[in-house]
Design an enzyme around this catalytic site. Sequence first.
Site, short mmCIF file in Angstrom:
data_model
loop_
_atom_site.label_atom_id
_atom_site.label_comp_id
_atom_site.label_asym_id
_atom_site.label_seq_id
_atom_site.Cartn_x
_atom_site.Cartn_y
_atom_site.Cartn_z
N PHE A 137 38.52 -25.70 10.67
CA PHE A 137 39.18 -24.65 9.47
C PHE A 137 38.42 -23.95 8.90
CE2 PHE A 137 41.07 -22.54 5.64
CZ PHE A 137 41.65 -22.07 5.81
N ASP A 222 29.92 -25.08 8.81
CA ASP A 222 30.82 -25.39 7.66
C ASP A 222 30.88 -26.23 6.70
OD1 ASP A 222 32.85 -24.54 6.20
OD2 ASP A 222 34.29 -23.08 7.30
N LYS A 251 34.05 -23.44 -2.42
CA LYS A 251 34.91 -24.11 -3.01
C LYS A 251 33.58 -25.05 -4.17
CE LYS A 251 37.98 -25.42 0.70
NZ LYS A 251 38.81 -25.20 -0.32
N1 PLP Z 1 35.79 -23.65 5.97
C1 PLP Z 1 36.25 -24.53 5.00
C2 PLP Z 1 35.64 -25.90 5.74
C3 PLP Z 1 36.95 -24.75 4.15
O1 PLP Z 1 37.83 -26.17 3.64
C4 PLP Z 1 37.94 -23.39 4.17
C5 PLP Z 1 39.32 -23.84 2.92
O2 PLP Z 1 39.82 -24.46 2.92
C6 PLP Z 1 37.61 -22.08 4.03
C7 PLP Z 1 36.28 -22.36 4.99
C8 PLP Z 1 38.19 -20.84 3.55
O3 PLP Z 1 37.36 -20.79 2.01
P1 PLP Z 1 37.96 -19.95 1.22
O4 PLP Z 1 39.74 -21.08 1.08
O5 PLP Z 1 37.23 -20.49 -0.29
O6 PLP Z 1 38.07 -18.51 1.62
#
Ligand code: PLP
Length: 394
Positions: A137, A222, A251
């Site tokens: 994700f 990520d 986050k």
């Molecule tokens: N990358 C990862 C691993 C995530 O867990 C999330 C959100 O849950 C995101 C990216 C996306 O982040 P945002 O909701 O701040 O755009």
Amino acid sequence: MTKEELIASSEKNIVGTYRRQPVVFVRGEGAHLWDTEGKEYVDFVAGIAVCSLGHSHPRVVEAIRKQAGTLTHVSNLYYTEPQIRFAEMLVANSFADRVFFCNSGAEANEAAIKLARKYGHDNLKGRYEILTMKGSFHGRTLAAITATGQEKFHVGFSPLPEGFRYIPFNDVQCLEKAISKKTCAVLLEPIQGEGGVRVPDEGYLRAVREICDRKGILMILDEVQTGMGRTGKLFGYEHYGVTPDIMTLAKALGNGIPVGALAATEKVAASFGPGTHASTFGGNPLAMAAAIATLETILEEGFLENCRKMGEYLQERLWSLRKDHPVVQDVRGKGLLVGMDLTVEGNSIVKACLERGVLINCTFDHILRMVPPLVIARQDVDRLVQVLDEVMVR
Ligand code: PLP
């Protein structure tokens, strides 16, 4: 307005992208929240791994208050001290030589995708393809959903951007085979969070690093969910003895104030010259003041130690439920990113916990996820386990 009126107004006026629980929160402190009726909740969601210092942490509150009364925003056409200071801190405490600031995880990943392509354009004869993982994700922008290796996020949004291919997570041979003459980067989470708290085998990330080095392509991590202490170390990669070329963060960076960041080595960051990327709000003084206060607190002695200890305690207590609840088939995670895999769907358990004043969340339909503030106390873990014991089938 009453709770019912507030919810009715929300349902009428806000675009219906979220399936929300029937509760309106008004206040938070530490690992606890209160709703409109004064009911208290223990928070094992923390804004989905955001409020790592707990709600309304005095140091962050004071930093925001002070900065808001001094200077909230100026354009990135100019320099500001909080941004310079926070960049120094991130560089000093990570593999990275340079950082770029934005406002969310999806935006940080967009920046990473652009940077990888630009690096491919500048250094790899125009290679552009990015390999990503099934079950991953990466956020909800068009490129981020395309990078996300889960079809359910793609449905209805075609045509998706070109240049992404999906491979199984935790499979070194598939990665090796999938790299083509077009590949410029591999993008992955050190531990898949939304994908159900999937922890890779011990040597996996090292093997990914070795393959990327051998093929001359970039490794992008990520760390939006795993970063900033969530796993018991400041960054997830520290568990695995590797460093990436690019890392994305968001986050917990601002403990609830929107902050995102891309961090990269000097060599890779060089491909982002003037005019190649930008963000109006990225790195503004208010966001940076929150981020500085947050990181200073995380780096204090004992903070990450508490996360590791409580993570172990949480996993141990969750495992203990298996004795009376055979629906528990696995408990896994690192630090305070913990999943409990069930043989049954988890949403009814989430609802039952909510009614009893405990917030948890469910991913992948049957995996209960616990990502509490990293300051969570033993008695809060005990309360969660007691409530789970009450609501789960025997
Ligand atoms: N990358 C990862 C691993 C995530 O867990 C999330 C959100 O849950 C995101 C990216 C996306 O982040 P945002 O909701 O701040 O755009």
